[in-house]
Design an enzyme around this catalytic site. Structure first.
Site, PDB file in Angstrom:
ATOM      1  CB  ALA A  79      21.085 -27.775 -19.609  1.00 55.22           C
ATOM      2  CG  HIS A 212      19.080 -23.398 -12.955  1.00 50.81           C
ATOM      3  ND1 HIS A 212      20.010 -22.396 -12.906  1.00 50.81           N
ATOM      4  CD2 HIS A 212      19.632 -24.379 -13.689  1.00 50.81           C
ATOM      5  CE1 HIS A 212      21.085 -22.761 -13.589  1.00 50.81           C
ATOM      6  NE2 HIS A 212      20.878 -23.965 -14.070  1.00 50.81           N
ATOM      7  CB  CYS A 332      30.495 -21.993 -15.797  1.00 52.72           C
ATOM      8  SG  CYS A 332      30.057 -21.672 -17.483  1.00 52.72           S
TER       9      CYS A 332
HETATM   10  N1  PLP Z   1      23.657 -24.445 -21.906  1.00 52.97           N
HETATM   11  C1  PLP Z   1      23.476 -23.118 -21.787  1.00 52.97           C
HETATM   12  C2  PLP Z   1      23.241 -22.284 -23.014  1.00 52.97           C
HETATM   13  C3  PLP Z   1      23.505 -22.531 -20.518  1.00 52.97           C
HETATM   14  O1  PLP Z   1      23.315 -21.215 -20.398  1.00 52.97           O
HETATM   15  C4  PLP Z   1      23.729 -23.352 -19.383  1.00 52.97           C
HETATM   16  C5  PLP Z   1      23.837 -22.772 -18.039  1.00 52.97           C
HETATM   17  O2  PLP Z   1      24.177 -21.610 -17.869  1.00 52.97           O
HETATM   18  C6  PLP Z   1      23.900 -24.733 -19.565  1.00 52.97           C
HETATM   19  C7  PLP Z   1      23.851 -25.242 -20.850  1.00 52.97           C
HETATM   20  C8  PLP Z   1      24.085 -25.655 -18.397  1.00 52.97           C
HETATM   21  O3  PLP Z   1      22.874 -25.711 -17.688  1.00 52.97           O
HETATM   22  P1  PLP Z   1      22.731 -26.420 -16.257  1.00 52.97           P
HETATM   23  O4  PLP Z   1      23.104 -25.384 -15.260  1.00 52.97           O
HETATM   24  O5  PLP Z   1      21.299 -26.818 -16.161  1.00 52.97           O
HETATM   25  O6  PLP Z   1      23.639 -27.591 -16.247  1.00 52.97           O
END
Ligand code: PLP
Length: 391
Positions: A79, A212, A332
């Site tokens: 994402a 994931h 994160c």
């Molecule tokens: N957007 C939201 C709301 C998320 O919770 C996350 C990941 O925790 C992301 C974006 C980023 O996703 P990815 O780990 O697939 O890069």
């Protein structure tokens, strides 16, 4: 001391950070790796054709899950990359090249959105209007309307919050944006596969998903655009040049995860919500001073976000480490131990931010795990309180 059988497998309740891969998805990935190893960009033989067909089939499954158009499905590494791609596209197609893109941004967006916008802002390509939220992380729709009335090119709002689980009225938000001729980016990373979404019907310009977060593999996601949007760069573009070789097993795994969510979401989600409600009731009835954060009447069924004003969350998590996997917040941000911008935007008191816990159930969570998780959590809180009282 917390008494328990330490031989027991730890309980995984951190499904907002990442989900267990569904064994059926694993089987499909393995099958793809052993049979679909041709390069989908190879036009000269049937192995290429077979891999290309798999990619197209996966595009259809992703599109079906979120009511998108298969031609608008662009595979990415997750994402985060999909969000960067959407924002870069909006910036380079802004109405006036000499004027920065006017972006309305909710204050509780994921770091991936905030960082991508901030980079463009630093380069002078974007100006931001912040959209506030209330104590339940609900968006102020009047603020969105007045921002749009004063001129906005892109509205960025998530479908569900990754910390407190609050759901956003994305159909209504898209209507407000489109009546002001603004594009809309919906970060549906936490919501896709959990709630119904109709991207084309709702006029969502850009929407992001991630494997994931829905029992699929890591390292694969998609940007789904309206069919009239042309994205030049994309791992999943077939038989184009210069985009590298698509991650076919990952793409097929994401497609299968989407197919399964489409079929099973309707049965799974109420069951998971009932388990979550049971866990919430168990904890609220046993732990004094416990507060539930987010919008309890409109949240992701697998989310339970709690705060304790008198107990630091890291002290409790240290006691749970080998038994129960929950988190203090977004994966994160908790890794770098910074305060949560989400809880801050909600106006939570500092002690409630320091005592915050995010619990994320999943489709593989059992009733027995819920009972044991409650016991572990209560014991860890009591143990921490005793230790604090003894100082
Ligand atoms: N957007 C939201 C709301 C998320 O919770 C996350 C990941 O925790 C992301 C974006 C980023 O996703 P990815 O780990 O697939 O890069």
């Amino acid at each position: 001391m917390i008494m328990s059988n330490v031989e027991e497998k730890p309980i995984y309740l951190d499904n907002h950070a990442s989900t267990q891969v569904d064994p059926r998805v694993v089987a499909v990935i393995l099958h793809t790796m052993t049979t679909g190893y041709g390069n989908p960009n190879s036009v000269d033989h049937v192995f290429g054709d077979m891999a290309a067909k798999m990619v197209v089939a996966a595009q259809c499954e992703v599109a079906k899950l979120i009511g998108g158009d298969p031609d608008g499905v662009h595979f990415t590494t997750g994402a985060s990359e999909a969000i960067q791609l959407a924002i870069a596209h909006a910036v380079s197609n802004r109405p006036h090249r000499d004027i920065p893109l006017r972006v309305a941004l909710s204050a509780v967006e994921h770091r991936a959105v905030l960082d991508a916008i901030s980079l463009q802002e630093d380069n002078g390509n974007v100006v931001v209007t912040w959209l506030p939220v209330d104590n339940f992380a609900r968006l102020d729709l009047e603020a969105l309307k007045s921002a749009c009335a004063s001129g906005i090119d892109l509205v960025c709002v998530m479908a569900a919050n990754n910390e407190v689980g609050t759901l956003y009225p994305i159909e209504q938000i898209a209507q407000i944006a489109s009546s002001a001729n603004a594009s809309i980016l919906i970060d549906a990373t936490q919501a896709a596969g959990h709630i119904p979404i109709f991207a084309v019907d709702w006029g969502i310009t850009y929407l992001t998903v991630s494997g994931h977060k829905m029992y699929g593999p890591k390292g694969i996601g998609a940007l789904v655009t309206l069919p009239n949007i042309s994205i030049r760069y994309s791992h999943g573009r077939l038989r184009s040049t210069g985009n590298g070789t698509p991650n076919v097993p990952g793409i097929v795994g994401l497609g299968e995860a989407c197919r399964l969510r489409q079929m099973e979401m309707i049965q799974d989600e109420p069951r998971i919500a009932a388990q979550r409600n049971h866990l919430e009731a168990l904890l609220l009835s046993t732990i004094s001073g416990l507060e539930v954060n987010g919008d309890r009447s409109n949240r992701l069924s697998h989310n339970l976000h709690l705060s304790l004003p008198d107990v630091p969350n890291d002290a409790v998590l240290a006691r749970l480490r080998n038994r129960l996997a929950i988190s203090t917040g977004a994966a994160c941000t908790s890794a770098v131990d910074t305060p949560s911008h989400v809880l801050n935007a909600m106006g939570l008191a500092e002690e409630l931010q320091n005592g915050a816990f995010r619990i994320g159930l999943g489709k593989f969570t059992t009733d027995d795990e819920i009972e044991r998780a409650a016991g572990y959590f209560v014991a860890a809180v009591e143990d921490t309180r005793r230790a604090i009282a003894a100082i």
